[in-house]
Structure formats: C-alpha cells, structure tokens
Design an enzyme around this catalytic site. Structure first.
Site, PDB file in Angstrom:
ATOM      1  CG  ASP A 139      -6.396   0.491  -0.637  1.00  0.00           C
ATOM      2  OD1 ASP A 139      -5.574   1.427  -0.563  1.00  0.00           O
ATOM      3  OD2 ASP A 139      -6.364  -0.487   0.141  1.00  0.00           O
ATOM      4  CG  ASP A 151      -3.092  -0.667  -2.257  1.00  0.00           C
ATOM      5  OD1 ASP A 151      -3.165   0.514  -1.869  1.00  0.00           O
ATOM      6  OD2 ASP A 151      -3.670  -1.610  -1.680  1.00  0.00           O
ATOM      7  CG  ASP A 186      -2.983   3.906  -1.432  1.00  0.00           C
ATOM      8  OD1 ASP A 186      -3.701   3.758  -2.438  1.00  0.00           O
ATOM      9  OD2 ASP A 186      -3.050   3.162  -0.437  1.00  0.00           O
ATOM     10  CB  SER A 234      -0.962  -0.043   1.187  1.00  0.00           C
ATOM     11  OG  SER A 234      -1.896   0.996   1.152  1.00  0.00           O
TER      12      SER A 234
END
Length: 443
Positions: free
Chosen positions: A244, A242, A240, A101
C-alpha cells in the site's frame, strides 16, 4: 471511547505476544462477525502478506468467522489494496488483511475493510472491541460458516491495476526495476508493468516467510538504487510488504519519496483538468511540497499522520488526492484506499504524457532538508510532555527562527517516538534532531 486494541492501522504486534495470538485472533474474527454481518452475503474475504505467521492467523480468523456463522473466502497472499478492491467487487460483508506492512517478519497484524472497500470508521472498531468483551457463543452446527478460496484473485487484481493506466499510453521502451520487498506484491506488480509494455527487472520476489522487508522494499531502498544504476534502468519502484506504499528511484539513483510523487500526480491531474479541489498531506509532509503546490495555486491541508486521517480529510473536503511522505498515496478517482501499484501507474502516466524522465520531473519539487530520528520508549511513558523534551523543542524552534518545523509524535504502530526537524540548513536540521532525540533517550 478510547480503543484498546486498534491503532492507526488496525491491530499490530509481535507474533505470540498479546494480542497477536491464535486465541485472540479467533475471538476477533468472531467479534467482527457479530458487528459486520449486515449485507446478507455473510462472507468475509481474507488476504495476507507473505509472513510465515499468516498461515496460523488465517486459520484462527477462519475459525472465529465460522463460529459467528460467516463464510471465510481465502485469497492467499495479496496486497492490502487488492483485498479492499475484491471486497468491493464481491459485495462481501468485509475484507480482512493479515499483515504488519513494513514491519519485520516476526510482527503481524489484522486490519479490516468495510463492504465498500474503505477502512473501518472508529465507531465500528469500537463496536468490535466491545464485542470482544462478550463470551464467544458458537452458532448451531447447521449455521456454521464454510471456507472457500478464490484461485484467480491475483489475475483479477492485475487487470484492475492495468485499467487505471490510460489505454492510449504504453510503457514500451522503459526499463523498470520493480522491488516487491519479498512481500504481497511479488506475484502481481512485475506482471502489471510488464503487461503494460515495460521491460521489468524484478527483485525482492522470493518470499520464504522470514525475509519480508529484509534489506529490500520501500523502507530499505539502497538495494533498489544499486540495482537501477547497475542495470542502467530508467527508474525503479519499490513497494512495502503489503503493497500500500511505494517509493521510486530515477535513472540517476535519486530517491523520490511520497511528497514528490504526490506533487507529480497532482500537477498532472491539474494540467488534465481533473484535479478535484486540492491535496491532503500530513504533519510530516515536507514544506517544499506545500510551497510547490502553492505556486500552482493548488490548495493543501495537513492531516494527522496515518492514511486513515488523510482519507477522513479527503472525504470531508470532497477532494480526491492525498498521501504521506512515507509513500502512502490515495487516488480516490481510481480506488478506495492507498495503493502502491496504482499510485506508481499515475506517476508513470505523468512521465509518459509529458515525455520527461523522473529526474527531470523531481526537480519541480525542491524539498527542504528533513531529518527523522526514531527513539524507542517504554510502555507507560509519555516523553512528549516531559519538561526536558519540551525545553529541547523550544530551543530548536528558536534556532530555526521561523524557517523550519519541529514535530514529535508517537508512532501508531510501534513503541517509537518519531523526532522530525525540517529547515533550510541541512547541517543545523540534523544537529537539532539528534539533540532532541538524545534528550528523549535520556528519559
């Protein structure tokens, strides 16, 4: 039963240190295969972000799944919510995301989605951990799983994201800076907003395996603010690593965090008559969000920090909208997990429908000053129960005199104590947060 490996967002750590090692991840793939192989398709989708270690961990997962007799379907670099969506549409046994992340490139992690595109419940993660204690036994050669690749995965997800924005609306005339953090949205997010009509200025879209989240993205928004002002753009959107979570920037260079964005979506849903129930926030959600929702008579409840806990409360209440001030926003009327691109499109839906700028809309949510200080701590310590820390918290609460909040908690993904103080007086809030953090450091 406590979990040994899984945290609030999967398994995460520094690459090369246990548990983020090739041998552990191969065993994890095998163990997950033992637990998750129930649907009959015997295939598991694997996506990753842009970290260099993703290649190594992807191969290890593929080997473990093959040993368990499952097919590995490789998606390449894809946002976490895209893996959730594709797992659902392909009716796969599960989806796996290789990502840490918002963490630096030298960290990585593994998280799973169930066949319906939701994060695994605690009891399934516990079952996988229990399987990890068993010796790895490879199936017969004729039963080994094969690997394949879905070449059109990005295009499928782009079309899904666009489908969550009303066809009668358009982003024509908007200039938007899109910051992809050199992460998993780099080849997707700019296309989504461009194909919906916006003039897109892309940044953070040149991943090299080592630069994910480095000075860009939702956790480092100064670069986005500067670019929005320099380009005289209408707004900026940052994701960010990833994809999400997100933050947004208005044309004046002011940040809109997850609390503000959550309010804008909730208000728009209420005005359109589609808000089902209320809104779920977390212990970190700003008091200003709670008060602004109360003025609209929108129910609000707080979950523990972590989008998995927001999701649990949403399901328990039968509600559809929740999120965190970090930018994780869950719109269950659109998808099954937190999705930065989808959430951004719901905010843009509100601006287009009301003919208002982000700068105008953010003024509807007067947030309280909030100070967050992160303090490193050693494994084995529990500063939260230390008498000096307890005393510092009590003193801070007395000085706030019922007009603010003090919250200390351990991060679920890093060895950090997060010290949060919130109140009406910004100077006092900062003073108290720094004072408590100093006591924690002294331990």
């Amino acid at each position: 039963m406590s979990r040994q490996y899984f945290g609030t967002d999967g398994i995460r750590g520094k690459v090369g240190d246990n548990p983020i090692t090739p041998d552990f991840v191969m065993k994890l793939g095998w163990a997950a295969g033992q637990v998750l192989a129930k649907q009959g398709t015997r295939k598991v989708l694997i996506g990753k972000d842009t970290r260099i270690s993703g290649y190594m961990l992807e191969a290890a997962l593929e080997a473990g799944l093959s040993a368990a007799g499952l097919k590995a379907v490789l998606l390449g670099p894809m946002p976490t919510p895209a893996v959730a969506y594709l797992t659902r549409t392909f009716r796969a046994e599960a989806g796996v995301v290789i990502s840490a992340s918002h963490n630096p490139y030298y960290d990585n992690g593994i998280k799973f989605f169930s066949t319906d595109g939701t994060k695994l419940p605690d009891e399934v993660e516990q079952a996988i951990e229990a399987a990890m204690d068993q010796p790895l036994q490879c199936v017969e050669a004729a039963q080994l799983g094969k690997a394949s690749r879905i070449d059109d995965a990005p295009g499928r997800y782009v079309e899904f994201c666009k489908s969550t924005f009303p066809s009668e609306l358009s982003l024509d005339g908007l200039k938007i800076v899109v910051d992809c953090a050199h992460g998993a949205t780099y080849h997707i997010a700019p296309l989504v907003f461009r194909e919906l009509g916006a003039e897109v200025i892309a940044m953070g879209c040149s991943p090299d395996g080592l630069n994910i989240n480095a000075g860009v993205g939702s956790t480092a928004p100064k670069a986005l603010v500067a670019r929005v002002l320099a380009e005289q753009a209408d707004m900026g959107i940052a994701f960010d690593g990833d994809g999400d979570r997100l933050i947004m920037v208005d044309h004046e260079g002011q940040l809109l965090d997850g609390d503000v964005l959550l309010y804008l979506i909730a208000r728009d849903c209420q005005e359109r008559g589609v808000l089902q129930g209320g809104v779920v926030g977390t212990l970190m959600s700003n008091l200003g969000l709670e008060l602004a929702l109360a003025e609209r008579q929108i129910p609000f409840i707080r979950a523990k920090v972590g989008d998995r806990y927001v999701m649990e409360l949403l399901k328990e209440q039968g509600w559809r909208l929740g999120g965190e001030n970090s930018g994780h926003i869950i719109c269950l009327d659109q998808t099954t997990t937190g999705d930065g691109i989808v959430a951004a499109l719901q905010v843009l839906r509100a601006t287009c429908r009301q003919g208002a700028s982000l700068a105008q809309l953010r003024q509807r949510v007067p947030l309280f000053p909030q100070e967050l200080v992160n303090v490193l701590f050693k494994e084995g310590q529990d500063p939260l129960v230390a008498p000096p820390v307890q005393a510092a918290m009590q003193e801070a609460e007395q000085r706030l005199a019922g007009r603010g909040r003090v919250l200390l908690r351990k991060s679920g993904t890093e060895p950090l104590i997060r010290v949060m103080v919130e109140g009406e007086d910004a100077a006092l809030v900062k003073e108290l947060a720094d004072a408590i953090a100093a006591v924690v450091r002294a331990l």
